[in-house]
Design a protein around this motif. Structure first.
Motif, PDB file in Angstrom:
ATOM      1  N   PHE A 218      32.275 -30.853  -5.600  1.00 13.59           N
ATOM      2  CA  PHE A 218      31.485 -30.135  -4.606  1.00 13.59           C
ATOM      3  C   PHE A 218      31.889 -28.663  -4.604  1.00 13.59           C
ATOM      4  CE2 PHE A 218      31.364 -34.499  -3.222  1.00 13.59           C
ATOM      5  CZ  PHE A 218      30.097 -34.670  -2.670  1.00 13.59           C
ATOM      6  N   ILE A 219      30.915 -27.786  -4.786  1.00 10.70           N
ATOM      7  CA  ILE A 219      31.104 -26.341  -4.674  1.00 10.70           C
ATOM      8  C   ILE A 219      30.343 -25.941  -3.414  1.00 10.70           C
ATOM      9  CG2 ILE A 219      30.837 -24.110  -5.826  1.00 10.70           C
ATOM     10  CD1 ILE A 219      30.301 -25.807  -8.432  1.00 10.70           C
ATOM     11  N   PHE A 220      31.048 -25.611  -2.351  1.00  3.26           N
ATOM     12  CA  PHE A 220      30.363 -25.417  -1.081  1.00  3.26           C
ATOM     13  C   PHE A 220      30.920 -24.197  -0.337  1.00  3.26           C
ATOM     14  CE2 PHE A 220      34.184 -27.502   0.277  1.00  3.26           C
ATOM     15  CZ  PHE A 220      34.408 -27.082   1.585  1.00  3.26           C
ATOM     16  N   LYS A 221      30.159 -23.814   0.667  1.00  3.23           N
ATOM     17  CA  LYS A 221      30.541 -22.700   1.526  1.00  3.23           C
ATOM     18  C   LYS A 221      30.154 -23.051   2.943  1.00  3.23           C
ATOM     19  CE  LYS A 221      29.962 -17.627   1.652  1.00  3.23           C
ATOM     20  NZ  LYS A 221      29.306 -16.491   0.966  1.00  3.23           N
ATOM     21  N   ASP A 222      30.974 -22.642   3.911  1.00  2.00           N
ATOM     22  CA  ASP A 222      30.647 -22.879   5.317  1.00  2.00           C
ATOM     23  C   ASP A 222      30.961 -21.610   6.095  1.00  2.00           C
ATOM     24  OD1 ASP A 222      33.435 -23.443   6.927  1.00  2.00           O
ATOM     25  OD2 ASP A 222      33.587 -24.018   4.822  1.00  2.00           O
ATOM     26  N   CYS A 258      39.272 -17.992  -8.430  1.00  2.00           N
ATOM     27  CA  CYS A 258      38.974 -16.586  -8.133  1.00  2.00           C
ATOM     28  C   CYS A 258      39.669 -16.084  -6.871  1.00  2.00           C
ATOM     29  CB  CYS A 258      37.466 -16.386  -8.003  1.00  2.00           C
ATOM     30  SG  CYS A 258      36.602 -16.524  -9.580  1.00  2.00           S
ATOM     31  N   ALA A 259      40.163 -16.992  -6.032  1.00  2.00           N
ATOM     32  CA  ALA A 259      40.914 -16.575  -4.858  1.00  2.00           C
ATOM     33  C   ALA A 259      42.300 -16.075  -5.243  1.00  2.00           C
ATOM     34  CB  ALA A 259      41.041 -17.737  -3.876  1.00  2.00           C
ATOM     35  N   PHE A 260      42.754 -16.432  -6.452  1.00  2.00           N
ATOM     36  CA  PHE A 260      44.111 -16.116  -6.882  1.00  2.00           C
ATOM     37  C   PHE A 260      44.181 -15.085  -7.991  1.00  2.00           C
ATOM     38  CE2 PHE A 260      43.910 -20.475  -5.319  1.00  2.00           C
ATOM     39  CZ  PHE A 260      44.883 -20.443  -4.336  1.00  2.00           C
ATOM     40  N   THR A 261      43.079 -14.881  -8.695  1.00  5.39           N
ATOM     41  CA  THR A 261      43.064 -13.901  -9.778  1.00  5.39           C
ATOM     42  C   THR A 261      41.661 -13.359  -9.968  1.00  5.39           C
ATOM     43  OG1 THR A 261      43.419 -13.552 -12.152  1.00  5.39           O
ATOM     44  CG2 THR A 261      42.768 -15.764 -11.467  1.00  5.39           C
ATOM     45  N   GLU A 262      41.581 -12.101 -10.301  1.00  4.29           N
ATOM     46  CA  GLU A 262      40.280 -11.493 -10.588  1.00  4.29           C
ATOM     47  C   GLU A 262      39.799 -11.823 -11.998  1.00  4.29           C
ATOM     48  OE1 GLU A 262      40.538  -7.098 -11.246  1.00  4.29           O
ATOM     49  OE2 GLU A 262      42.677  -7.424 -10.832  1.00  4.29           O
ATOM     50  N   PHE A 263      40.611 -12.561 -12.752  1.00 12.27           N
ATOM     51  CA  PHE A 263      40.290 -12.839 -14.143  1.00 12.27           C
ATOM     52  C   PHE A 263      39.797 -14.271 -14.364  1.00 12.27           C
ATOM     53  CE2 PHE A 263      43.829  -9.687 -14.171  1.00 12.27           C
ATOM     54  CZ  PHE A 263      43.050  -8.577 -14.482  1.00 12.27           C
ATOM     55  N   ALA A 264      39.274 -14.894 -13.312  1.00 13.59           N
ATOM     56  CA  ALA A 264      38.652 -16.209 -13.427  1.00 13.59           C
ATOM     57  C   ALA A 264      37.135 -16.039 -13.431  1.00 13.59           C
ATOM     58  CB  ALA A 264      39.093 -17.110 -12.283  1.00 13.59           C
ATOM     59  N   THR A 265      36.420 -17.082 -13.817  1.00 14.92           N
ATOM     60  CA  THR A 265      34.954 -17.013 -13.923  1.00 14.92           C
ATOM     61  C   THR A 265      34.327 -18.146 -13.108  1.00 14.92           C
ATOM     62  OG1 THR A 265      34.962 -18.349 -15.952  1.00 14.92           O
ATOM     63  CG2 THR A 265      35.078 -15.958 -16.213  1.00 14.92           C
ATOM     64  N   CYS A 266      34.656 -18.187 -11.835  1.00 15.48           N
ATOM     65  CA  CYS A 266      34.348 -19.341 -10.983  1.00 15.48           C
ATOM     66  C   CYS A 266      32.856 -19.563 -10.749  1.00 15.48           C
ATOM     67  CB  CYS A 266      34.997 -19.158  -9.616  1.00 15.48           C
ATOM     68  SG  CYS A 266      36.764 -18.904  -9.698  1.00 15.48           S
ATOM     69  N   PRO A 267      32.465 -20.836 -10.635  1.00 15.68           N
ATOM     70  CA  PRO A 267      31.129 -21.147 -10.132  1.00 15.68           C
ATOM     71  C   PRO A 267      31.054 -20.850  -8.641  1.00 15.68           C
ATOM     72  CG  PRO A 267      32.372 -23.170 -10.395  1.00 15.68           C
ATOM     73  CD  PRO A 267      33.231 -22.071 -10.950  1.00 15.68           C
ATOM     74  N   LEU A 268      29.854 -20.590  -8.161  1.00 15.03           N
ATOM     75  CA  LEU A 268      29.615 -20.272  -6.752  1.00 15.03           C
ATOM     76  C   LEU A 268      28.687 -21.323  -6.141  1.00 15.03           C
ATOM     77  CD1 LEU A 268      29.000 -16.437  -7.186  1.00 15.03           C
ATOM     78  CD2 LEU A 268      31.058 -17.513  -6.239  1.00 15.03           C
ATOM     79  N   PRO A 269      28.720 -21.467  -4.827  1.00 11.01           N
ATOM     80  CA  PRO A 269      27.832 -22.456  -4.194  1.00 11.01           C
ATOM     81  C   PRO A 269      26.361 -22.091  -4.376  1.00 11.01           C
ATOM     82  CG  PRO A 269      29.566 -21.730  -2.682  1.00 11.01           C
ATOM     83  CD  PRO A 269      29.598 -20.794  -3.851  1.00 11.01           C
ATOM     84  N   THR A 270      25.555 -23.094  -4.663  1.00 13.89           N
ATOM     85  CA  THR A 270      24.115 -22.883  -4.652  1.00 13.89           C
ATOM     86  C   THR A 270      23.669 -22.660  -3.205  1.00 13.89           C
ATOM     87  OG1 THR A 270      23.687 -25.242  -4.398  1.00 13.89           O
ATOM     88  CG2 THR A 270      23.791 -24.375  -6.658  1.00 13.89           C
TER      89      THR A 270
END
Length: 290
Positions: A218-222, A258-270
């Motif tokens: 699950f990739i989510f945001k609240d 991405c919360a720990f490094t600017e050099f990650a390529t994280c997916p974001l919540p739809t």
């Protein structure tokens, strides 16, 4: 279809407290071990997108791929051609890969760290993101890893551990998932879950993170992302559905790389996975050391 959701009560959590708490503590311990490992996300110190042709690497100021001072001034050259990457070491540099000295090497994007170029403790390995080809750098002596002060969590709360009703799609659905690079990456979703928090119904669409399909991702945001949790959203893994039910425990929600490094390529919540509710459970916002 009628929504059937069973929320764990405080008394139920209390009855399960020893086993539940022990499992949660082990999960958090393992998470911390992984994060702080010499090859964990806190050790990621660079991400270099390659251009076609030769890309010089080293600690010298003129290097296109600039390495930490402890690395050789001239490590060598990474050559990108037809999305493949080869490496030629500088004659004066001591370079290894998989524990053996190398002078030339073709990098394997599937090999990750196992096929990395290593010198003076610094590792470089190949990644692909769509049409982009790059090198990720690991440095166990990174300031983020040395200055890490631990993770912070919300109090464990039974209200955010729910049994969610799972509805499978007729066939797996391809979901275009955005990432921090502005790309859309197609990920496979087997269905969606419905659950209640404080009497209000909500819905999330998980995906499979890998082709092994071992669990739901699950990739989510609240609404806590505005103040208390990572602004880009959080991740949560759950077991696969059992008898049409998913064990959805937001006390296990965690920050993306991405919360720990600017050099990650994280997916974001739809858009569909951005919830209009506060879920104060799991990991809180992490602040990088300055």
């Amino acid at each position: 279809m009628r929504l059937i959701v069973v929320a764990l009560t405080l008394s139920a959590l209390s009855a399960q407290a020893p086993a539940y708490r022990a499992a949660l503590e082990k999960y958090r311990h393992d998470r911390l071990e992984e994060l702080t490992a010499p090859n964990g996300w806190l050790a990621v110190r660079g991400l270099f997108w390659l251009h076609d042709g030769d890309n010089a690497a080293g600690s010298d100021l003129s290097s296109e791929i600039r390495l930490p001072a402890l690395a050789p001034k001239r490590l060598g050259v990474f050559t990108l051609k037809d999305r493949a990457v080869s490496f030629t070491a500088d004659p004066a540099a001591a370079v290894t890969s998989a524990g053996k000295p190398v002078t030339t090497l073709t990098l394997d994007p599937r090999g990750g760290e196992q096929s990395a170029i290593v010198a003076a403790g610094v590792s470089l390995f190949m990644i692909r993101r769509g049409e982009k080809v790059g090198l990720r750098m690991l440095d166990p002596d990174s300031p983020q890893r040395r200055g890490f002060a631990g993770l912070k969590y919300f109090p464990v709360t039974a209200a955010y551990h729910v049994q969610a009703a799972f509805t499978p799609y007729d066939k797996p659905k391809q979901v275009p998932v955005p990432n921090v690079l502005g790309q859309l990456v197609s990920m496979e979703s087997p269905g969606y879950v419905e659950f209640k928090i404080k009497g209000q119904a909500y819905r999330l669409e998980p995906v499979y993170e890998t082709s092994r399909r071992e669990d739901l991702f699950f990739i989510f945001k609240d609404l806590t992302s505005k103040t208390d949790t990572y602004e880009g959203g959080r991740f949560l893994h759950t077991p696969l559905p059992q008898n049409g039910v998913v064990d959805l425990d937001f006390n296990r929600a965690y920050n993306p790389p991405c919360a720990f490094t600017e050099f990650a390529t994280c997916p974001l919540p739809t858009k569909e996975n951005q919830l209009d509710v506060r879920i104060p459970a799991g990991e809180r916002r992490f602040h990088l050391p300055k």
